[in-house]
Design a protein around this motif. Structure first.
Motif, PDB file in Angstrom:
ATOM      1  N   SER A  21      33.281  48.681 145.227  1.00 57.36           N
ATOM      2  CA  SER A  21      33.767  49.741 144.229  1.00 57.36           C
ATOM      3  C   SER A  21      33.497  51.123 144.745  1.00 57.36           C
ATOM      4  N   LEU A  22      32.417  51.455 145.186  1.00 52.17           N
ATOM      5  CA  LEU A  22      31.716  52.730 145.698  1.00 52.17           C
ATOM      6  C   LEU A  22      32.707  53.057 146.812  1.00 52.17           C
ATOM      7  N   PHE A  23      32.996  51.976 147.771  1.00 55.40           N
ATOM      8  CA  PHE A  23      33.708  52.588 148.846  1.00 55.40           C
ATOM      9  C   PHE A  23      34.993  52.653 148.629  1.00 55.40           C
ATOM     10  N   VAL A  24      35.627  51.706 147.981  1.00 55.86           N
ATOM     11  CA  VAL A  24      37.290  51.592 147.691  1.00 55.86           C
ATOM     12  C   VAL A  24      37.535  53.080 146.837  1.00 55.86           C
ATOM     13  N   ASN A  25      36.752  53.324 145.640  1.00 52.62           N
ATOM     14  CA  ASN A  25      37.115  54.409 144.939  1.00 52.62           C
ATOM     15  C   ASN A  25      36.840  55.751 145.639  1.00 52.62           C
ATOM     16  N   SER A  26      35.716  55.758 146.505  1.00 55.23           N
ATOM     17  CA  SER A  26      35.413  56.911 147.452  1.00 55.23           C
ATOM     18  C   SER A  26      36.689  57.239 148.179  1.00 55.23           C
ATOM     19  N   ILE A  27      37.504  56.305 148.952  1.00 54.75           N
ATOM     20  CA  ILE A  27      38.308  56.466 149.756  1.00 54.75           C
ATOM     21  C   ILE A  27      39.532  56.819 148.847  1.00 54.75           C
ATOM     22  N   LEU A  28      39.791  56.266 147.658  1.00 59.30           N
ATOM     23  CA  LEU A  28      40.904  56.502 146.867  1.00 59.30           C
ATOM     24  C   LEU A  28      40.671  58.014 146.400  1.00 59.30           C
ATOM     25  N   ILE A  29      39.412  58.427 146.187  1.00 59.22           N
ATOM     26  CA  ILE A  29      39.493  59.883 145.609  1.00 59.22           C
ATOM     27  C   ILE A  29      39.856  60.987 146.896  1.00 59.22           C
ATOM     28  N   TYR A  30      39.140  60.529 147.992  1.00 55.63           N
ATOM     29  CA  TYR A  30      39.697  61.326 149.241  1.00 55.63           C
ATOM     30  C   TYR A  30      41.110  61.493 149.201  1.00 55.63           C
ATOM     31  N   LEU A  31      41.958  60.182 149.355  1.00 56.26           N
ATOM     32  CA  LEU A  31      43.346  60.247 149.437  1.00 56.26           C
ATOM     33  C   LEU A  31      43.988  60.993 148.561  1.00 56.26           C
ATOM     34  N   ILE A  32      43.460  61.067 147.090  1.00 57.61           N
ATOM     35  CA  ILE A  32      44.013  61.794 146.274  1.00 57.61           C
ATOM     36  C   ILE A  32      43.945  63.346 146.352  1.00 57.61           C
ATOM     37  N   ILE A  33      42.864  63.593 146.903  1.00 58.84           N
ATOM     38  CA  ILE A  33      42.582  65.047 147.092  1.00 58.84           C
ATOM     39  C   ILE A  33      43.489  65.543 148.512  1.00 58.84           C
ATOM     40  N   LYS A  34      43.719  64.878 149.356  1.00 60.89           N
ATOM     41  CA  LYS A  34      44.058  65.029 150.687  1.00 60.89           C
ATOM     42  C   LYS A  34      45.726  64.952 150.819  1.00 60.89           C
ATOM     43  N   LYS A  35      45.897  63.995 150.236  1.00 62.31           N
ATOM     44  CA  LYS A  35      47.267  63.222 150.414  1.00 62.31           C
ATOM     45  C   LYS A  35      48.454  63.209 149.422  1.00 62.31           C
ATOM     46  N   SER A  36      47.853  63.692 148.282  1.00 63.52           N
ATOM     47  CA  SER A  36      48.704  63.746 146.905  1.00 63.52           C
ATOM     48  C   SER A  36      49.795  64.784 146.874  1.00 63.52           C
ATOM     49  N   PRO A  37      51.078  64.529 146.736  1.00 66.39           N
ATOM     50  CA  PRO A  37      52.020  65.722 146.649  1.00 66.39           C
ATOM     51  C   PRO A  37      51.655  66.676 145.585  1.00 66.39           C
ATOM     52  N   VAL A  38      52.164  67.860 145.675  1.00 63.24           N
ATOM     53  CA  VAL A  38      51.871  68.763 144.831  1.00 63.24           C
ATOM     54  C   VAL A  38      52.670  68.438 143.507  1.00 63.24           C
ATOM     55  N   ASN A  39      54.142  67.778 143.435  1.00 63.37           N
ATOM     56  CA  ASN A  39      54.398  67.589 142.136  1.00 63.37           C
ATOM     57  C   ASN A  39      53.808  66.589 141.321  1.00 63.37           C
ATOM     58  N   MET A  40      52.806  65.935 141.979  1.00 62.41           N
ATOM     59  CA  MET A  40      52.038  65.031 141.149  1.00 62.41           C
ATOM     60  C   MET A  40      51.219  65.526 140.031  1.00 62.41           C
ATOM     61  N   GLY A  41      51.028  66.799 140.152  1.00 59.47           N
ATOM     62  CA  GLY A  41      50.432  67.684 139.062  1.00 59.47           C
ATOM     63  C   GLY A  41      48.960  66.961 138.538  1.00 59.47           C
ATOM     64  N   THR A  42      48.632  66.966 137.230  1.00 61.79           N
ATOM     65  CA  THR A  42      47.377  66.838 136.651  1.00 61.79           C
ATOM     66  C   THR A  42      47.237  65.039 136.552  1.00 61.79           C
ATOM     67  N   TYR A  43      48.132  64.396 137.267  1.00 59.13           N
ATOM     68  CA  TYR A  43      47.898  63.156 137.430  1.00 59.13           C
ATOM     69  C   TYR A  43      46.801  62.943 138.460  1.00 59.13           C
ATOM     70  N   ARG A  44      46.682  63.624 139.458  1.00 57.77           N
ATOM     71  CA  ARG A  44      45.656  63.477 140.479  1.00 57.77           C
ATOM     72  C   ARG A  44      44.284  63.641 139.706  1.00 57.77           C
ATOM     73  N   HIS A  45      43.962  64.636 138.655  1.00 61.17           N
ATOM     74  CA  HIS A  45      42.837  64.699 138.036  1.00 61.17           C
ATOM     75  C   HIS A  45      42.445  63.362 137.163  1.00 61.17           C
ATOM     76  N   LEU A  46      43.494  62.973 136.639  1.00 55.68           N
ATOM     77  CA  LEU A  46      43.168  61.411 135.702  1.00 55.68           C
ATOM     78  C   LEU A  46      42.948  60.583 136.714  1.00 55.68           C
ATOM     79  N   MET A  47      43.400  60.255 137.902  1.00 57.07           N
ATOM     80  CA  MET A  47      42.904  59.264 138.791  1.00 57.07           C
ATOM     81  C   MET A  47      41.605  59.464 139.256  1.00 57.07           C
ATOM     82  N   ILE A  48      41.278  60.677 139.482  1.00 55.85           N
ATOM     83  CA  ILE A  48      39.947  61.096 140.274  1.00 55.85           C
ATOM     84  C   ILE A  48      38.904  60.640 139.145  1.00 55.85           C
ATOM     85  N   TYR A  49      39.405  61.223 137.859  1.00 56.58           N
ATOM     86  CA  TYR A  49      38.395  60.754 136.603  1.00 56.58           C
ATOM     87  C   TYR A  49      38.107  59.312 136.579  1.00 56.58           C
ATOM     88  N   PHE A  50      39.339  58.622 136.525  1.00 56.05           N
ATOM     89  CA  PHE A  50      39.202  57.370 136.348  1.00 56.05           C
ATOM     90  C   PHE A  50      38.354  56.537 137.581  1.00 56.05           C
TER      91      PHE A  50
END
Length: 513
Positions: A21-50
């Motif tokens: 869980s720590l490994f996968v969620n850390s990778i997902l947080i990294y990808l959300i910060i680095k790879k998310s398109p700008v038009n994804m908006g605040t959904y990025r913050h929700l995913m990082i929060y979760f």
């Protein structure tokens, strides 16, 4: 012995799930910060929060769920975990229980908010603005407040009284092989036995059950309602999409929506709903307790997987990193980042594998020493020998981090010293270690060969050849076989200019060197 082994396996699974869980969620947080398109908006913050909630959720999880007749209860085996007496006897474990229950409440409401946002985004009516600015803070606070409500219900309604302790005493002894003094628990008993031996109704448990049902029904209803509405919108977009790009995008959202609806149903709502409800009718559901305990540990680890798999912005970088076979110096920044992502993933997998190897082999060594019957004889020594070799093998692999490659008619093992910022001397040392690794491969093969010979000798009555002096002889055979492989590797496969030139261009493309 079976009970002890089961508890040990359960703890190992919980630990693996927490690490994963720590490994996968850390990778997902990294990808959300680095790879998310700008038009994804605040959904990025929700995913990082979760993701952060899932990490905390998995770290806190060391509890066991159990039912007995009309009771359901949560247990922490303080004696088995060698907790200090002041922790076990004080209120620390009770507060920990409350925090775990509160974290469960936070998690299920995060899922519900996830579905609300996705529905607003699909509607395209401008309602996404309710997730911006001050509104976003309110959405962040809702799971925390609901988790606090869950925590308060757990701490005020479900108390450790003598009636509950006497009711579940026998079940705790049979299931955990522990006395009530050796555990800390929170329980709800619908029909306890009073001092006169009469069965009574415990209205406090019914009230707690009702409050829990309300807290679980709200997010469950939100998921079902908004999930169904989102499904209808996605189906409509698929039928009337204006472009292939739009259809592909909506299909991604549709698949992710289905997966993220099924996962909480299987891992949270259904098992916990049954676990709370069936004891009210005195239906035996102890078979469900072990599954619920493991599901509780597994959910934070598997929940990010649909997002990583179905969303192109996160899936493609990972796939490209694994598939990438060339790394030209003129590559774009994105491609370089993919190469870095692959190396990071590979390093994490190697580290997790060696930790898992040390953990599992150490557990096996302990069980061999403590639990093996006497008539197993010297086979115990062979198994311990093999476990120690496996641990050394895993440690060497994570130290060297070799890459096994082929190119046309060549096969070779590589250590990327430049990428790891090694000095020339240290790089030469690791190169020699590659040869040692080759020695370890054959050593393990010879150990397996010896293992099968022992087994066959036991069937044919020749077990005496694995006792006394002969045992030392069998231990030496894998070492000699490994030394032979070491010498062949060192003498026959030298690093000459001919081999270097043959693979130079391929290595330059692959490792940017």
């Amino acid at each position: 012995m079976e009970l002890e082994t089961f508890h040990l396996l359960k703890q190992v699974i919980q630990l693996i799930c927490a690490v994963f869980s720590l490994f996968v969620n850390s990778i997902l947080i990294y990808l959300i910060i680095k790879k998310s398109p700008v038009n994804m908006g605040t959904y990025r913050h929700l995913m990082i929060y979760f993701c952060c909630v899932s990490i905390v959720f998995s770290i806190l999880d060391i509890i066991n769920f159990q039912t007995y007749k009309s009771a359901y209860f949560l247990v922490v085996e303080v004696k088995r975990r060698n907790m200090d007496p002041w922790i076990a006897k004080g209120s620390i474990c009770e507060k920990y229980f409350n925090c775990v229950c509160g974290c469960f409440g936070v998690a299920i409401y995060c899922i519900a908010i996830h579905f609300i946002y996705r529905h607003f985004a699909l509607e395209r009516k401008g309602k996404v603005r309710y997730f911006q600015g001050i509104h976003l803070i309110i959405w962040f606070l809702i799971p925390i407040l609901c988790g606090a409500a869950w925590l308060l219900i757990t701490s005020e309604v479900y108390t450790q009284t003598k009636i509950e302790a006497d009711y579940i005493r026998n079940s705790v002894k049979q299931t955990f092989n522990s006395d009530m003094e050796d555990i800390v628990f929170i329980s709800g008993v619908f029909y306890p036995i009073d001092e006169t031996g009469q069965q009574i109704i415990n209205w406090r448990t019914f009230i707690g059950f009702g409050l829990f049902s309300i807290l679980m029904t709200v997010p469950f209803t939100v998921i079902i309602v908004f999930g169904f509405k989102s499904w209808k919108i996605v189906r409509g977009l698929l039928d009337h999409g204006e472009s292939e790009y739009s259809k592909n995008l909506q299909m991604q959202l549709y698949k992710a929506l289905v997966a993220q609806t099924i996962l909480p149903m299987i891992f949270l709502f259904i098992p916990f709903g049954l676990l709370f409800t069936l004891p009210m009718f005195e239906i035996d559901c102890q078979f469900l307790s072990s599954f619920t305990t493991l599901a509780f540990a597994m959910y934070p680890a598997v929940d990010p997987l649909p997002i990583l798999y179905f969303i192109d912005y996160y899936r493609i970088p990972i796939i490209d990193a694994f598939k990438q076979t060339c790394c030209k110096k003129s590559q774009s920044t994105s491609s370089s980042m993919n190469s870095e992502t692959y190396r990071l993933i590979k390093l994490n997998i190697q580290v997790i594998s060696v930790i898992f190897s040390i953990l599992v082999n150490s557990i096996l060594i302990y069980l061999i020493i403590k639990k093996s019957p006497i008539n197993m004889g010297t086979y115990r020594h062979l198994m311990v020998y093999f476990c120690c070799c496996s641990i050394i093998f895993g440690v060497l692999d994570v130290i060297v981090q070799p890459n096994i490659q082929t190119y046309k008619s060549a096969f070779f093992m590589v250590v990327d010293v430049k990428q790891r910022n090694m000095t020339v001397g240290l790089g030469k040392f690791c190169t020699d270690y590659v040869v040692v690794l080759a020695w370890r491969y054959t050593g393990l093969l010879f150990i397996l060969f010896t293992d099968f010979l022992h087994w066959r000798g036991g069937l044919r009555g020749r077990i005496r050849y694995f006792q006394g002096f002969y045992l030392a002889f069998w231990f030496v055979i894998p070492i000699l076989g490994g030394v032979a492989w070491f010498l062949v590797t060192a003498m026959v496969f030298p690093k000459t200019k001919l081999e270097t030139e043959y693979i130079r261009h391929f290595m330059s493309e692959l490792y940017c060197c």
